[in-house]
Scaffold this active site. Structure first.
Site, PDB file in Angstrom:
ATOM      1  N   CYS A 136      27.701 -11.161  86.125  1.00 15.38           N
ATOM      2  CA  CYS A 136      29.085 -11.639  86.032  1.00 15.38           C
ATOM      3  C   CYS A 136      29.823 -10.927  84.888  1.00 15.38           C
ATOM      4  CB  CYS A 136      29.105 -13.158  85.902  1.00 15.38           C
ATOM      5  SG  CYS A 136      30.719 -13.868  86.279  1.00 15.38           S
ATOM      6  N   HIS A 154      25.284 -15.245  90.244  1.00 15.63           N
ATOM      7  CA  HIS A 154      24.483 -15.772  89.133  1.00 15.63           C
ATOM      8  C   HIS A 154      23.076 -16.180  89.578  1.00 15.63           C
ATOM      9  CE1 HIS A 154      27.577 -16.169  85.968  1.00 15.63           C
ATOM     10  NE2 HIS A 154      28.420 -16.313  86.975  1.00 15.63           N
ATOM     11  N   GLU A 195      20.570 -16.746  87.750  1.00 19.41           N
ATOM     12  CA  GLU A 195      19.978 -17.696  86.797  1.00 19.41           C
ATOM     13  C   GLU A 195      20.362 -19.139  87.104  1.00 19.41           C
ATOM     14  OE1 GLU A 195      22.599 -15.906  86.328  1.00 19.41           O
ATOM     15  OE2 GLU A 195      24.071 -16.912  85.028  1.00 19.41           O
TER      16      GLU A 195
END
Lengths: 231, 82
Positions: free
Chosen positions: A86, A203, A205
């Site tokens: 990002c 994302h 994560e």
């Protein structure tokens, strides 16, 4: 595997990345403040998401001059692995470590939602554990995620198999309806020429445990782990 | 010496803000409006005595930080006190 998670003023996905590496993968991770000047001893550097320097001027435009970015340039020049997620992707393009640029979403709105991504290559340290063509679900959360590059750069990315991921539908089909931000060729992530620097807007994560709503992001972290232990 | 930098998107780069503004202007009745592009204007002062060297300094600033050469172009206006 020793991971550095860079922290800029305004980073806000640094703890999520740390959690994924430290607690889910069970590997060593350390926060590295942007004023640091060395990344020696690390195997992987994650440039996390957020709003470094408030996204002033352009996302990543000011962060690229932080002292740690000089260290990152040296680290990657020696072949060290770096993943920008990002805002981290935006910083890496601004710093010239990845080609292209990320522009305002075509719909001019901040978009936070799950997206389907098609794996475009298995020949990368972030997708090595996934087959080409596999569809994964990973959320995006950005205002400036429209990937653009000039025609020569896009052709080189295609020819060199350096497109990591494309936005797609659940069946893996790409097109305007499954392209959330207007990115050229629905591109969601790319690789550097030497294949050791990667950037992606989604994302991973955020989807590393069932309790977070998904585990597809874990494939990214497992791919990294795998490529480091194979090295 | 004062300078004004105007940063705009390169011609091939899609400008969703410009497109939305163009749509709004059309709906307000200016049917013939076209080519709306949105940019940034940055004003600054530099410690230079003559316009040429001021422009050279600001040009370096543009290349390094103020504009992204991948997507943007820039124009520099040096404002000399009359």
């Amino acid at each position: 595997m020793k991971t550095a998670v860079l922290v800029f003023p305004g980073s806000n996905c640094d703890h999520d990345c740390y959690h994924a590496v430290r607690h889910v993968l069970g590997r060593e991770a350390k926060f590295v403040w942007h004023q640091e000047t060395s990344l020696d001893g690390f195997d992987l550097v994650i440039v996390p998401g957020g709003f470094s320097y408030g996204d002033y001027l352009r996302p990543g435009a000011i962060a690229k001059f932080s002292p740690v970015m000089g260290a990152l340039a040296k680290f990657t020049a020696k072949g060290g692995l770096a993943l920008g997620i990002c805002n981290g992707f935006q910083i890496l393009t601004e710093a010239g470590l990845l080609p292209g640029a990320l522009m305002l979403n075509s719909g001019m709105k901040f978009i936070c939602k799950d997206t389907y991504l098609r794996v475009e290559t298995s020949d990368s340290f972030v997708t090595g554990r996934m087959e080409k063509g596999k569809v994964i679900s990973v959320p995006i959360a950005h205002m400036e995620g429209c990937y653009i590059a000039d025609d020569d750069t896009l052709k080189r990315l295609e020819d060199d198999d350096r497109i990591l991921l494309r936005y797609c539908g659940p069946d893996g089909q790409t097109g305007d309806e499954s392209n959330p931000n207007g990115s050229y060729g629905s591109i969601a992530g790319v690789l550097s020429e030497k294949r050791n620097v990667a950037g992606m807007m989604p994302h991973p994560e955020r989807v590393v445990e069932a309790s977070l709503g998904g585990v597809d992001g874990l494939l990214v972290f497992e791919s990294i782990l795998n490529s480091l232990s194979a090295a | 010496m004062k300078a004004k930098v105007t940063v705009t998107l390169k011609s091939g780069v899609l400008d969703p803000q410009g497109r939305a503004i163009e749509g709004a202007l059309k709906s307000l009745g200016w049917k013939g409006v076209k080519g709306v592009r949105v940019g940034k204007s940055i004003e600054l002062e530099v410690d230079e005595k003559d316009p040429q060297s001021a422009k050279a300094v600001v040009e370096k600033m543009c290349e390094k930080l103020l504009a992204n050469p991948v997507t943007e172009k820039y124009q520099i206006e040096i404002i000399t006190d009359r």
